[in-house]
Every structure is written in C-alpha cells, then in structure tokens.
Write a protein that holds these residues in place. Sequence first.
Motif, mmCIF file in Angstrom:
data_model
loop_
_atom_site.group_PDB
_atom_site.id
_atom_site.type_symbol
_atom_site.label_atom_id
_atom_site.label_comp_id
_atom_site.label_asym_id
_atom_site.label_seq_id
_atom_site.Cartn_x
_atom_site.Cartn_y
_atom_site.Cartn_z
ATOM 1 N N ARG A 1 9.740 0.081 1.661
ATOM 2 C CA ARG A 1 8.194 -0.258 1.789
ATOM 3 C C ARG A 1 7.624 0.511 2.554
ATOM 4 O O ARG A 1 8.061 1.100 3.615
ATOM 5 C CB ARG A 1 8.082 -1.836 2.043
ATOM 6 N N ASP A 2 6.217 1.171 2.091
ATOM 7 C CA ASP A 2 5.625 1.867 2.790
ATOM 8 C C ASP A 2 4.222 1.971 2.063
ATOM 9 O O ASP A 2 3.776 1.440 1.181
ATOM 10 C CB ASP A 2 6.128 3.230 2.593
ATOM 11 N N ARG A 3 3.293 2.333 3.187
ATOM 12 C CA ARG A 3 1.687 2.171 2.591
ATOM 13 C C ARG A 3 0.994 3.144 3.001
ATOM 14 O O ARG A 3 1.302 4.124 3.908
ATOM 15 C CB ARG A 3 1.132 1.058 3.130
ATOM 16 N N ARG A 4 -0.361 3.752 2.518
ATOM 17 C CA ARG A 4 -0.962 4.931 2.620
ATOM 18 C C ARG A 4 -2.428 4.804 2.348
ATOM 19 O O ARG A 4 -2.608 4.132 1.179
ATOM 20 C CB ARG A 4 -0.212 6.206 2.036
ATOM 21 N N THR A 5 -3.303 5.227 3.024
ATOM 22 C CA THR A 5 -4.869 5.236 2.690
ATOM 23 C C THR A 5 -5.007 6.499 2.018
ATOM 24 O O THR A 5 -4.728 7.746 2.480
ATOM 25 C CB THR A 5 -5.771 5.140 3.769
ATOM 26 N N ILE A 6 -5.827 6.683 0.838
ATOM 27 C CA ILE A 6 -6.129 7.680 -0.021
ATOM 28 C C ILE A 6 -7.646 7.806 0.033
ATOM 29 O O ILE A 6 -8.490 6.945 -0.132
ATOM 30 C CB ILE A 6 -5.911 7.501 -1.617
ATOM 31 N N TYR A 7 -7.855 9.016 0.523
ATOM 32 C CA TYR A 7 -9.390 9.462 0.623
ATOM 33 C C TYR A 7 -9.696 10.584 -0.336
ATOM 34 O O TYR A 7 -9.164 11.465 -0.389
ATOM 35 C CB TYR A 7 -9.666 10.182 2.065
ATOM 36 N N GLU A 8 -10.607 10.061 -1.461
ATOM 37 C CA GLU A 8 -10.872 11.157 -2.570
ATOM 38 C C GLU A 8 -12.217 10.845 -3.088
ATOM 39 O O GLU A 8 -12.737 9.596 -3.248
ATOM 40 C CB GLU A 8 -9.714 11.082 -3.630
ATOM 41 N N ALA A 9 -12.877 11.818 -3.351
ATOM 42 C CA ALA A 9 -14.373 12.013 -3.970
ATOM 43 C C ALA A 9 -14.225 11.943 -5.364
ATOM 44 O O ALA A 9 -13.197 12.332 -5.766
ATOM 45 C CB ALA A 9 -15.292 12.923 -3.559
#
Length: 847
Positions: A137-145
């Motif tokens: 299990r793992d998580r990540r925040t994606i920043y993208e225009a």
Amino acid sequence: MKFVLLLTALLSHVFLLVWATASVQFKFVSFYNSDHNDYDGGCCDDVIGGCDNFCDNYFFVCIDGDDTGPLGTSCDMAAITTEKLHEDNDNFNFPSTIPNAIANPYTIRVDSWSGSMQVFVRVWDLDTQNADDEIDRDRRTIYEAAARNLSSATWQQYSLGSRSQIDFSFEVRVYCDSYYFGSDCSVYCIPRDDQYGHYRCDTNTGAKICYSGWEGTTCNIDVDDCASTPCKNGGTCHDHVAYFTCACPPGFVYADEFCEYDDCAGQPCQNGATCNDLIGQFKCVCPLGYFGDLCEVDIDYCINQTCANNGTCVDRVDGFHCLCETGYEGLLCDVETDECSSSPCLHNGTCHDLIGKYQCACQEGYEGTHCDLETDECLSSPCRNNATCEDELAGYHCHCVDGYEGDTCEMDIDECASFPCYVNETCVNEINGFWCLRLNLCDYDPCMNNATCVDDYPGFICECAAGYGGKTCDQDIDECASSPCLHQGTCTDHLDGYTCLCPPGYGGEKCHSETTECNSSPCLNGTCWDLINGYVCNCTAGYAGVLCQNEIDECASSPCEHGTCVDELNAYRCECDVFYEGTQCDTVIDKPCALRDPPCQNGTCENTNSANDYNYKCTCDDGFYGTNCDIDSKLYGAVVFMIGKLEDKSAYETKLANLLQKLYALHSRVRRDTGETVSVEIILTEDYVKSTDSSPLTKVTFLAWTESGYLQKDTIEAWIDGASTDLPAQYGLDIYKGSAEPFTGNPSENWIGSNWYIILLIVVIVASVVIAAGFIYHKGYINRAKDAVIKYQGRDRGQSALPLNLETTYNTRIGEVDIAHSTRIRDDAPTLPKRPDLPNMVEGEGE
C-alpha cells in the motif's frame, strides 16, 4: 423577443462559467515485486519452505481531489478495482483493457481541476484457499497543470511502492474539455459571430477577442470606423461593419481606404508573408522559416544539422527534427537506448544490452527469451535402455528397468557374477537374467550359407539351403552345367538358378522365342515399325531423333525481331517488347500514347511518328524527370552548392560520382564486393551567392544511381553532410555548406564591394585632374559666370527653373535587393517596374 433571446444566452454563458469541466486520464503501466513477498514480509504462496510461487496480483486505486483518508476511504474522483491480472506473475506490463472490463487509460471527468490530486494504491494476492494477502500500500500527491486539450496533453510518469523491491508504475495527464481554458479549466469561451456577439477565444487564456469592428463585453457594439477621420486627401468616409471605405476626390487613386497608392496591391510578398504598405514602397514581414525581401527563401534548418547514428534530419518550418533508427533516441539520436532498463530477464538472468534489442543469459535450469521457462533436461532423452526420466531443477533422475544400473541406466547388470551354473556348464548373461550352456557343436555355427545345424551327438548334420551342397553347405551348385539356354544364348549361374543372355532377335527364359522390338514402345513421340532384329520410329510433327525424343525448337531461328520467342509444339509465338507489335514483333506501335498504360508516368504523352524515339515524347510534370517521367526529383533530386561557376558539367558529374562511390562503400549495408557502380547526371544548375560576402555559388541538382536503382535525395545529402571536411576536396570538389541565397542579377555591386580600392584610386586621380583644370580656367570661368547671372535675371519670373512633370528617382540598398523609390509629381506618373522572377527551382525537401 430579442431581449429574451439575449438574456437566455447570457444566463447560459454564466452557468457554463461556473460548471467548468476537465478530463483526467490515469494509465496503468507496469508492476514488479522482485522478492515475491507480501506487505508483512511473508511469502504469497509458501511451498516447501520458501517463496517458490509468485503472487496472483489484483489492484485497488483510489483517486481523490482533497484527501484519500488513511486507507483510501474517500475516493471522490475515482475508485478502481481490478480482477486478477496474471497467475503466478510478479513482473508484467498492463494491457489496454484490464480484467474487470477497465479501459486503460481510465478517463475521469471532473467539474473543476484544482491542480493536484492524491493517488492511493493497494495490491492484493488472490488466494482461493484462505484470506487474500495484502502485498503493498502506498500514496502520492500529483501536481499537474491542465493542458489546453487532449492533443497538447502529455503523459507524466509516476511510481508507488512502500519498499525498494516493489514498483507500481503509472502515468497521468490532465486536459481541459472543449471550450474550457486555463490551468484549472475555469474559463469558458465559444467563438461566435451573430447577433449576441462577435469574438474569438484566445487559444491560451480563453479571453474573448473582438473581431475587427466590434467592441463591448460581448463584442456586440459596432465600432464607428469613421470616427478617427481616416480618409485622407479630402476623401469621404463611409462606415461599415468592421471596416470603412473612402470615396476619393478626383486626382487620387483609391488603392486602400486612405485614398493613397497601395504598393501592396500586387501582393508581392510570398509564402504567406504580411505586406506593409509604406509611402511609395512596401515591406514584407516574413513568417517563421522564411527570409528575403519578398520572403521567397525557405530556411533549411537541416543544412547545418547532422543527426547521429544514421538518424534522418527532417526540416520543419520552425526548426528540424531527427528521426532515429531503432536503438537510439535523444534530440540528435546520440543516446543509445538501454533496452535492459526494464529488467526483462527473470530468475536472476543477466541482461545484455544490444543495439535496438537485448539478450538474456539464463541461470542453469532456466531458458527462454526472458529466462521465464524452466529447462526440461529430459527432452534430450538422457536415460538409456527404456529407463524413465524424471525432470528436476537444473538436473534429472533416471529410473532403470530391471537388469540395468548407472546414472543413465547405461550398464547391464552381470547376473553371472555370482557363478550360478554347475562346473560343466558355461553361464551366459542376459538382460535381467542368465542361462547355463552345455557343449553342443552346433553352437559354434559350423554350417555355412544359412544352412540349419542339427545336433547329432557327438557330431552335427547341416541341412543346406536351396542352391548349396557339401557337408557344411559351402559349395554353390552350378545350374548352368546342363546348358539350358537355346539359340547360342549365354548362361549365367545364380544361387539356386540361372539366367540366359539371348542373342539379338530372341527372348524368353531359355531364348526360345523370337523378339518383337516394338513391344517395348521405344518411340517416345511417334509410331514404331518393327524390323527383323530392329525397328524404325516415324516421328509426330514437331519431334525428331532416333526415338523421336527431341522436340523441335522453332525459336532457334530467332524469328521475333523485338520480343521474346516462346516455343510451342510444331509452332512458336512472339511476346513483343514495349512499343512493338506484329506476328514477328517487327512493327513499332503507331500511337503509344493511346495504350492502356501509356509510357509517360508523370507527364503528358505526345505521339511523334518517329521510330527513333518509339513514336512518343514525354513532357514531364513539375518535380519529375526522365524519358518516361518516372524519376521523382523531390525524392531523388539531391542538391549541393559548388563554390564559383560550373564550367564543365561532364567533369563535375565524374567528380561527384567518384565521391559518392566512396561514400556508398562506407555507408552501404550490402557486401562491398558486389561491384555496384555509382553514376551521376546533373539535371539543373542555378546561380546563388554566399549570404556572408555575396561571392558566387552554383546550386547543382543531380540524380545518382547504381545497378540496384536510384539513391534517395535525403540519403545522398546526409552522406555528403556527414563526410569529413577534406573528403570532397580529395576528389576535386569545392562543396559549400554555409548559408546561401539566390543570385539577384546585380553583379556590379559585388564587383564594387570586392574592388573598392581600385575605385578609390580612380576617384583620387580624377579629383587631382579637376583641381588642376580649375586653376587654369579660373578667370575665364568668372567672366562666363557674370554673363550667366545677367541672362538669368532677364528671364520671365513666371517661368519655372525645372519642368513640372519631372520625376526624381533614387535607389536605396536594403540587404541584397534594390528597391526603387519615386517622388510622384503627377497622377499619371509611371508605376514601378515589376521585379524580375527568381530562377526556376526543382521542388525538394530541405531546399
């Protein structure tokens, strides 16, 4: 009613602004779990004390715009659950459709895009016997225009994994839906040109841009284009929608809305350039990729660019692009692709990176392209003597049948080793047994020639086979002793028989019958006539020979003048060459242009009634060349720039052919001893100059070919551009690779620029002579001047010093082109002369 429609449109516009939309695409890429362990460090499937089996993976992906929660319980954007991907596989790429009917990529429609989202993934091992194991299990925040639209959106790759042995790779791209703009897709704009507005949308921001002649928040107010009093020289302004016109007074030309002469009326600018009308002249604003006073020259960005590793340079309007061969990447194809980066070799196999591919060296016990198959050592049948082979990891075991032993059951067990027989007996070993032998003379095989031995103690008796006699059947009985052959036939003795060789004319077992020679049908293509002790063959028409075995070749006399002769039985036919007809292909076709497949492939065919050129002539379309217009100069017309003027065309063709022969040997992938020869023909020459100092150049367009066919333009030019600097010089070629432009036809200025010191010397000499002459005639000049003043004062003061219809013309040098400027005195003044056309050019890439 009009007010209601306008209000409805405005409300619809406001509503769509509030509910802006975007699309988020999520693509499953790949997954690997190198140690095959679960989240707690244990094995997915524990078999015989180790992680012998791989996991049966399925996935849960939670996507949320704010916070997925500690275990991904809040999935406002998407919650994706797959079924099992593979059985016992921890290293794979995801397919385009994932089990559970999930499209890959998975598209999410959102009513707004905040610029980021959180991705939470959980991986499970499907277990039908007990509870499923959690793998990771793992998580990540994606920043993208957000991109403007789908075509401009690019994939961004990310990975998740709570430990180094696990990698879940995925890609994300975000783009605004139709008519939405901005990094958050919050601006809504649809272009319109109707009663409710006249505007287009800015391609980046979505801001409304009014069409010419309109203004206001929705661009629905017609601008009074006459408010600024634009018409000059007393012209009357008439306002229209988005433009105005001027009614000009007599004596002025209405070439544009200002009642002045329009130098851009003739559209002199080329290649979509913008023409700006100036007073008495014009200026061309070139689009990207073109230059020159008329924007007539296409900039070839590939001239000074070389793509590495046989990459192909493609010229574009705003630059160039390299098309790389398999195994290379990068802007200039200078980076070798590492095919081993994805770790394709399983079971600790070693990956060897090759050009455009890879090769796996497998550990013992494994094989296959990716070392994914366990080697079956039993396939080579190592076990002997009907033993059963059992495959093991990196080995095998043989189960022997009774009577054999050894690793491969290769040894026969000697049952006589224990001496089981009596003293007067001999032990005879057999497979899985033995037997005891007493003395018997027949055991020593005394009888010969397949006779049967019968034990007759204390001796033996031989029962002979047919044709043999004697005590041991060692004598061959002579059946010819009784002279059985008649009519002087020759007898040949055989075992238990004889044969008779009969004299000519006789046959039968004992040569007792007279022979009919035609019974054997000796004549292959004819009728047999029987004779005494012989025969004669009467051949069918079209055949010859003693046995009528040879078909007569009617083509031997070469009856077809311009064609191929096809032999037939007792006849022939002619298959004529192109442009010939007739029974013997001896007549040139009268009108070849009327054929179903006329000879001119890319041009106009004209019948000429001249046998020397096969009664036709081709006029090629632009870009094609050759007798039949079958050569595409865009594809095969290579170009080089030669320093100076081309004086000897034939000699230059020979030098080019010698250079290309060398480059062909260096670059060709075929065997270099094939003996293929490069030939060259120049099809067009044009006058050019260097952009730096205007010194003369010759643009040479040529074709090159070998026995295998024509060489392509891009290939030839890439060879020449990539050749070392001194290589063309070795063949007497002075090839120029810098910036060049067409020759404008004004060589005098180039001569003046190169010989300025000569002009300066002449000016000094002339000035000296003028000064000396001035001193000599000084007094006489003063007297004449006084007389001229008196005469001038006596002239009619109403007379002008110069004629009113005089037109003063002067030239201004801009770059490399003369532009004429005129000061107009009268309405009927002559117009500017038309600029000379540029030389005809053959179209082709990179020119």
